[in-house]
Design a protein around this motif. Structure first.
Motif, short mmCIF file in Angstrom:
data_model
loop_
_atom_site.label_atom_id
_atom_site.label_comp_id
_atom_site.label_asym_id
_atom_site.label_seq_id
_atom_site.Cartn_x
_atom_site.Cartn_y
_atom_site.Cartn_z
N LEU A 149 1.06 -1.68 -0.33
CA LEU A 149 0.06 0.34 0.10
C LEU A 149 0.61 1.41 0.19
CD1 LEU A 149 -2.96 -0.75 2.41
CD2 LEU A 149 -3.06 -0.44 0.03
N VAL A 150 2.02 1.27 0.39
CA VAL A 150 3.31 2.03 0.30
C VAL A 150 4.71 2.00 -0.16
CG1 VAL A 150 4.58 3.86 2.01
CG2 VAL A 150 2.02 3.73 2.53
N ARG A 151 4.18 2.62 -1.67
CA ARG A 151 4.95 2.16 -2.49
C ARG A 151 6.66 3.37 -1.78
NH1 ARG A 151 3.62 2.22 -7.89
NH2 ARG A 151 5.31 1.78 -8.44
N ARG A 152 6.37 4.38 -1.58
CA ARG A 152 7.69 5.59 -1.20
C ARG A 152 6.90 6.06 0.66
NH1 ARG A 152 5.24 5.74 -6.25
NH2 ARG A 152 6.99 5.54 -7.98
N ALA A 153 8.19 6.08 0.81
CA ALA A 153 7.81 7.13 2.03
C ALA A 153 9.72 7.88 2.46
CB ALA A 153 7.20 5.75 3.91
N THR A 154 8.81 8.69 3.47
CA THR A 154 9.93 9.44 4.15
C THR A 154 9.55 9.12 6.37
OG1 THR A 154 10.20 10.68 2.64
CG2 THR A 154 11.02 11.83 4.50
N LEU A 155 10.89 8.61 5.87
CA LEU A 155 10.38 8.34 8.76
C LEU A 155 11.28 9.55 8.63
CD1 LEU A 155 10.68 4.15 8.10
CD2 LEU A 155 8.42 6.44 7.35
#
Length: 508
Positions: free
Chosen positions: A424-430
């Protein structure tokens, strides 16, 4: 002496519904939109006649997704608007046609009255009374007929408002009518009621007209023995705030400079103005304040989804959407300023976590200061999965141009969500995140790109490498940055996230 009501101020939890009712159904003109002078992160809308004349003004503080207030002692309870006496049937037909809750018509003090409820539940009385205004609008109420005050000490409230130019005109039952040169106040005795509680649908205050600054000064001097007063320059008028003997908030506001001080008459309400003392935050505030469409303008549909959320759209969007997950104590608007700097042409979808702790918003509960409630994480992740799928479908978002960004508690939850719902999440900045799952599942994250940015001096999540390693072990492509900073976000976070998002999206 100038007398009568200058404006009425209420609270709304839904800016678009408020605009649709007051500018759409009732037909008032939106004459001003500003960041609040007391709180610039709060949108303030002002409606009125064609020029925003004193006596025609309705103002609303926008508390998005706020809870409903409680009607009780010590507040304004009803708003009365003057309409042509022969138009009551037309207004009733219009209310029936669009499904607006109503009561009546009936007669009060010899006048025809039709009670309506606005979208927040505020009672708006349409009163058949001939009242002129300097710039009438076709088919709209002309000006404020009056307001109703709830008090358990009616004689004291009546005596207090007499200083604003009102005199007793008689009683009907438990309601005493006070009149000025232009309008009325109904003072309703309600002994035994509970006190009012601020919130959506409950009025904030009523303001009376002052001729000029000298009149405000004289009023303040006359109140020296009464209790605390405050004087504020609101740019469009100077005003004094005071409470009557039972605590009803009242304002005494000058007629000038008026709504045309910073906009030409033909341009009223088209520009979002921000308080001068907030000039350094102007662009951040424009990203945070809720957006809306006036009647007839193209609008973005609002979908009913499991989480409170808000969009901010740039003038020239590039098709990218950043989904923002705030830290502890934040809300759906908190990350919009930094996100706008990271991606100037992206649409921003801010989301509010549903857990609370001592009144602050969070994404999941804690069992104590250092122990996460893993069952709650999984439960909220299920709800967030439904939110993501509903937002993509309902708003027509491009899954190929979707980027998630979480900070602190939001980053912890987002990292857990990536592992619990792969794909569901292909790109994420944490940003300043940590591993919140004790036994994460063996997920396949080979289609997921993640940027992890930690702070070397972060007292809450010092070691971001554990989170980065956990995501890598499940196949995610992880870029890790350790900045010489603490838990707070910096300009370097903006630069790193901006470059990473641009580069990652270009690889599609």
């Amino acid at each position: 002496m100038t007398s009568g009501i200058h404006h009425f101020t209420g609270i709304t939890a839904d800016v678009q519904a408020n605009v649709d009712f007051y500018a759409g159904f009732l037909g008032f003109r939106l004459v001003k939109q500003t960041g609040g002078y007391a709180d610039a992160e709060q949108l303030h809308l002002i409606y009125g006649d064609g020029l925003g004349s004193p006596g025609s003004l309705l103002t609303f503080l926008v508390w998005e997704a706020a809870g409903r207030g409680r009607t009780g002692i010590g507040q304004v309870s009803e708003l009365g608007l003057a309409v042509a006496p022969g138009s009551m049937g037309d207004w009733l037909t219009r209310a029936l046609t669009v499904g607006i809750p109503h009561e009546g018509p009936s007669r009060e003090f010899g006048e025809p009255v039709l009670r309506l409820k606005d979208p927040d539940g505020l009672i708006v009385k349409l009163v058949g009374a001939e009242m002129a205004t300097p710039a009438p609008l076709n088919g709209a109420p002309t000006r404020l007929r009056g307001v109703t005050l709830l008090t358990d000490r009616a004689s004291e409230t009546a005596g207090f408002v007499s200083r604003f130019g009102y005199t007793n005109s008689g009683n009907t039952g438990m309601t005493q009518r006070m009149i000025s040169d232009t309008d009325i106040l109904d003072i309703r005795e309600v002994s035994g009621f509970v006190p009012s509680v601020a919130g959506a649908g409950v009025p904030d205050h009523v303001a009376f007209r002052a001729r000029d600054v000298d009149a405000v000064r004289s009023m303040r001097l006359s109140l020296e023995g009464h209790g605390p007063t405050e004087v504020h320059d609101r740019k469009y008028f100077l005003s004094l705030y005071v409470r009557d003997p039972v605590g009803i908030l009242m304002e005494y506001a000058t007629d000038g400079p008026g709504m045309t001080v910073d906009e030409a008459p033909g341009e009223l309400g088209r520009t979002l103005f921000l308080p001068p003392h907030e000039a350094d935050r102007a662009e951040d505030l424009r990203a945070m304040l809720p957006q809306f469409a006036l009647p007839g303008e193209e609008r973005f549909p609002v979908r009913e989804l499991p989480f409170v959320h808000r969009f901010n759209r740039p003038k020239e969007p590039d098709g990218t959407t950043l989904v923002l997950l705030h830290g502890t104590g934040g809300n759906e608007a908190d990350l919009m300023p930094i996100a706008r700097r990271i991606a100037p042409r992206s649409s921003l979808l801010g989301v509010r976590g549903r857990a609370t702790e001592e009144g602050t918003n969070r994404w999941f509960c804690r069992l104590d200061a250092t122990t996460f409630d893993r069952a709650d994480i999984r439960s909220e992740a299920e709800a967030f999965a439904a939110f993501v799928e509903g937002a993509v479908t309902g708003y027509g978002l491009s899954a190929d141009r979707l980027v998630f960004l979480g900070y602190s508690n939001g980053a912890n939850f987002l990292a857990a969500f990536i592992q619990l719902h792969p794909g569901l999440v292909r790109r994420a900045t944490l940003l300043r995140g940590m591993q919140a799952l004790e036994n994460p599942p063996a997920a396949d994250l080979s289609d997921t790109d993640v940027l992890v940015i930690s702070g070397r001096n972060d007292p809450y999540a010092r070691d971001g490498t554990e989170l980065a390693d956990a995501l890598r072990a499940r196949g995610a492509r992880v870029d890790f940055r350790a900045l010489l900073t603490g838990h707070e976000l910096t300009g370097t976070d903006v630069t790193e996230a901006s470059e990473w998002i641009t580069r990652t999206l270009s690889l599609n």
